[in-house]
Scaffold this motif. Structure first.
Motif, PDB file in Angstrom:
ATOM      1  N   ALA A 199       0.893  -1.164   0.115  1.00  0.00           N
ATOM      2  CA  ALA A 199       0.044  -0.137   0.157  1.00  0.00           C
ATOM      3  C   ALA A 199       0.722   1.294  -0.193  1.00  0.00           C
ATOM      4  CB  ALA A 199      -0.905  -0.088   1.250  1.00  0.00           C
ATOM      5  N   PHE A 200       0.173   2.326  -0.447  1.00  0.00           N
ATOM      6  CA  PHE A 200       1.074   3.672  -0.524  1.00  0.00           C
ATOM      7  C   PHE A 200       0.224   4.723  -0.121  1.00  0.00           C
ATOM      8  CE2 PHE A 200       2.742   1.105  -4.141  1.00  0.00           C
ATOM      9  CZ  PHE A 200       3.951   1.414  -4.068  1.00  0.00           C
ATOM     10  N   ASN A 201       0.942   5.686   0.673  1.00  0.00           N
ATOM     11  CA  ASN A 201       0.117   6.986   1.190  1.00  0.00           C
ATOM     12  C   ASN A 201       1.200   8.010   0.673  1.00  0.00           C
ATOM     13  OD1 ASN A 201      -0.473   9.277   2.658  1.00  0.00           O
ATOM     14  ND2 ASN A 201      -0.949   8.194   4.431  1.00  0.00           N
ATOM     15  N   ARG A 202       0.633   8.643  -0.476  1.00  0.00           N
ATOM     16  CA  ARG A 202       1.552   9.745  -1.199  1.00  0.00           C
ATOM     17  C   ARG A 202       0.930  11.015  -0.644  1.00  0.00           C
ATOM     18  NH1 ARG A 202       4.247   6.792  -5.266  1.00  0.00           N
ATOM     19  NH2 ARG A 202       3.199   4.865  -5.747  1.00  0.00           N
ATOM     20  N   GLY A 203       1.310  11.442   0.515  1.00  0.00           N
ATOM     21  CA  GLY A 203       1.099  12.854   1.044  1.00  0.00           C
ATOM     22  C   GLY A 203      -0.408  12.880   1.332  1.00  0.00           C
ATOM     23  N   GLU A 204      -1.157  11.745   1.711  1.00  0.00           N
ATOM     24  CA  GLU A 204      -2.669  12.049   1.825  1.00  0.00           C
ATOM     25  C   GLU A 204      -2.943  12.145   3.388  1.00  0.00           C
ATOM     26  OE1 GLU A 204      -4.726   8.482   0.150  1.00  0.00           O
ATOM     27  OE2 GLU A 204      -2.724   7.896  -0.331  1.00  0.00           O
ATOM     28  N   THR A 205      -1.902  11.797   4.231  1.00  0.00           N
ATOM     29  CA  THR A 205      -2.246  12.136   5.655  1.00  0.00           C
ATOM     30  C   THR A 205      -1.372  13.482   5.878  1.00  0.00           C
ATOM     31  OG1 THR A 205      -2.238   9.856   6.114  1.00  0.00           O
ATOM     32  CG2 THR A 205      -1.892  11.161   7.891  1.00  0.00           C
ATOM     33  N   LEU A 206      -0.185  13.502   5.496  1.00  0.00           N
ATOM     34  CA  LEU A 206       0.877  14.877   5.770  1.00  0.00           C
ATOM     35  C   LEU A 206       1.350  14.926   4.305  1.00  0.00           C
ATOM     36  CD1 LEU A 206       2.799  13.886   8.916  1.00  0.00           C
ATOM     37  CD2 LEU A 206       0.676  15.147   8.895  1.00  0.00           C
ATOM     38  N   PRO A 207       1.083  16.190   3.973  1.00  0.00           N
ATOM     39  CA  PRO A 207       1.409  16.638   2.682  1.00  0.00           C
ATOM     40  C   PRO A 207       2.908  16.368   2.283  1.00  0.00           C
ATOM     41  CG  PRO A 207      -0.103  18.252   3.630  1.00  0.00           C
ATOM     42  CD  PRO A 207       0.389  17.307   4.781  1.00  0.00           C
ATOM     43  N   ASP A 208       3.704  16.276   3.161  1.00  0.00           N
ATOM     44  CA  ASP A 208       5.110  16.378   3.009  1.00  0.00           C
ATOM     45  C   ASP A 208       5.687  15.054   3.404  1.00  0.00           C
ATOM     46  OD1 ASP A 208       5.218  19.075   1.993  1.00  0.00           O
ATOM     47  OD2 ASP A 208       5.534  19.546   4.084  1.00  0.00           O
ATOM     48  N   VAL A 209       4.955  13.945   3.484  1.00  0.00           N
ATOM     49  CA  VAL A 209       5.431  12.680   3.986  1.00  0.00           C
ATOM     50  C   VAL A 209       4.718  11.465   3.172  1.00  0.00           C
ATOM     51  CG1 VAL A 209       5.496  10.841   5.762  1.00  0.00           C
ATOM     52  CG2 VAL A 209       5.495  13.133   6.199  1.00  0.00           C
ATOM     53  N   SER A 210       5.551  10.708   2.735  1.00  0.00           N
ATOM     54  CA  SER A 210       5.232   9.600   1.811  1.00  0.00           C
ATOM     55  C   SER A 210       5.525   8.292   2.287  1.00  0.00           C
ATOM     56  CB  SER A 210       5.555   9.794   0.340  1.00  0.00           C
ATOM     57  OG  SER A 210       5.246  10.907  -0.174  1.00  0.00           O
ATOM     58  N   ALA A 211       4.915   7.250   2.318  1.00  0.00           N
ATOM     59  CA  ALA A 211       4.797   6.072   2.931  1.00  0.00           C
ATOM     60  C   ALA A 211       4.455   4.579   2.133  1.00  0.00           C
ATOM     61  CB  ALA A 211       4.284   5.893   4.269  1.00  0.00           C
ATOM     62  N   THR A 212       5.011   3.582   2.332  1.00  0.00           N
ATOM     63  CA  THR A 212       4.708   2.260   1.744  1.00  0.00           C
ATOM     64  C   THR A 212       4.587   1.243   2.848  1.00  0.00           C
ATOM     65  OG1 THR A 212       5.092   0.821  -0.010  1.00  0.00           O
ATOM     66  CG2 THR A 212       6.932   1.957   0.943  1.00  0.00           C
ATOM     67  N   ALA A 213       3.519   0.307   2.608  1.00  0.00           N
ATOM     68  CA  ALA A 213       3.535  -0.757   3.712  1.00  0.00           C
ATOM     69  C   ALA A 213       3.027  -1.842   3.028  1.00  0.00           C
ATOM     70  CB  ALA A 213       2.497  -0.314   4.917  1.00  0.00           C
ATOM     71  N   ALA A 214       3.359  -3.135   3.790  1.00  0.00           N
ATOM     72  CA  ALA A 214       3.193  -4.501   3.531  1.00  0.00           C
ATOM     73  C   ALA A 214       2.762  -5.155   4.658  1.00  0.00           C
ATOM     74  CB  ALA A 214       4.149  -4.981   2.893  1.00  0.00           C
ATOM     75  N   GLY A 215       1.917  -6.139   4.449  1.00  0.00           N
ATOM     76  CA  GLY A 215       1.216  -7.011   5.708  1.00  0.00           C
ATOM     77  C   GLY A 215       2.156  -7.944   5.819  1.00  0.00           C
ATOM     78  N   VAL A 216       2.028  -8.142   7.391  1.00  0.00           N
ATOM     79  CA  VAL A 216       2.584  -9.452   7.853  1.00  0.00           C
ATOM     80  C   VAL A 216       1.836 -10.446   8.325  1.00  0.00           C
ATOM     81  CG1 VAL A 216       4.280 -10.187   9.836  1.00  0.00           C
ATOM     82  CG2 VAL A 216       4.551  -7.803   8.763  1.00  0.00           C
ATOM     83  N   PHE A 217       1.891 -11.719   7.881  1.00  0.00           N
ATOM     84  CA  PHE A 217       0.696 -12.747   8.026  1.00  0.00           C
ATOM     85  C   PHE A 217       1.149 -13.776   9.102  1.00  0.00           C
ATOM     86  CE2 PHE A 217      -0.050 -10.284   4.385  1.00  0.00           C
ATOM     87  CZ  PHE A 217      -1.432  -9.995   4.290  1.00  0.00           C
TER      88      PHE A 217
END
Length: 266
Positions: A199-217
């Motif tokens: 998953a990606f968050n391209r400045g959606e929560t904080l305009p100047d921060v981008s993130a990517t995440a994956a699940g641990v199962f």
């Protein structure tokens, strides 16, 4: 991109039966959990302060507090309340701590990208970071530990939401995205999270921060945590896909470790 049916069913998530109930908040339960979370974040919280936090009358809060003291989830200290021994004795891990198992993979991600690495666990309708390794760079993202964060649009939260059952996922989106077009886009995005494993968050929560995440199962494909990397958008935007590949690989490795050790949360 993977599709969904007319009810917004994402691939990889089981549809709930016709009688499946969508969990809803219960005032008493919410008050009890708020008391415990407030006590956990303080060195001793007084009754008056708890009443203010809950916006509830003293008589109601006092009864809940005394019940928690009686069962050992709170303890009195210097005219205030702290978490009691039951929180550790009954809820403490008898399995290897997930954060300990995740640390080697998190340290490798930190060395490779020098951006902040987080391990988040789904907690109800929130995501909570249980371990954070911060970037060594002067300008960096500082993720709050032990604090509830929304499932959408955080990258870790998107992973958790994407792997929920259909009824709970759609109920969450309806409550937080009143516009149907936005909900449709969110459903498509969450379907892609399941299909692509990231998953990606391209400045959606904080305009100047981008993130990517994956699940641990854990065994059986049960999501137990989310691994993420976040940093300032000007520094991470161009290489976010590369970071995502590394995060996905690290999460897959951690999932395999959990399966071997039986270290997944219950």
């Amino acid at each position: 991109m993977a599709g969904h049916d007319g009810d917004g069913n994402a691939p990889g998530a089981q549809a709930a039966g016709p009688r499946a109930a969508t969990p809803k908040e219960h005032r008493t339960v919410t008050r009890v959990t708020t008391i415990l979370e407030t006590a956990a974040a303080s060195d001793g919280i007084r009754l008056a302060a708890l009443c203010a936090v809950l916006d509830a009358p003293k008589s109601s809060v006092h009864g809940l507090v005394q019940g928690l003291v009686a069962t050992g989830y709170l303890a009195e200290r210097d005219s205030g309340y702290v978490l009691g021994p039951a929180a550790g004795a009954l809820l403490g891990a008898v399995r290897p701590a997930l954060a300990d198992l995740a640390r080697p993979a998190m340290e490798r991600l930190l060395r490779e990208f020098d951006e902040t690495v987080m391990l988040g666990e789904p907690v109800g309708d929130s995501i909570v970071y249980v371990q954070v390794l911060e970037s060594t760079q002067v300008i960096r993202y500082s993720a709050p530990l032990r604090t509830r964060r929304p499932l959408y649009p955080t990258s870790t939260g998107k992973v958790a939401l994407a792997h929920r059952d259909t009824a709970r996922r759609n109920a969450y989106l309806r409550a937080r995205l009143p516009d149907e077009r936005r909900r449709a886009r969110a459903r498509e995005e969450l379907a892609a999270v399941v299909a692509e494993g990231v998953a990606f968050n391209r400045g959606e929560t904080l305009p100047d921060v981008s993130a990517t995440a994956a699940g641990v199962f854990a065994g059986g494909g049960r999501l137990v945590a989310c691994l993420a990397v976040a940093g300032p958008t000007p520094r991470t935007a161009e290489r976010l896909d590369t970071v995502a590949d590394a995060v996905r690989a690290a999460a897959k490795e951690l999932s395999a470790t959990l399966s071997r050790t039986g270290g997944a949360p219950a």
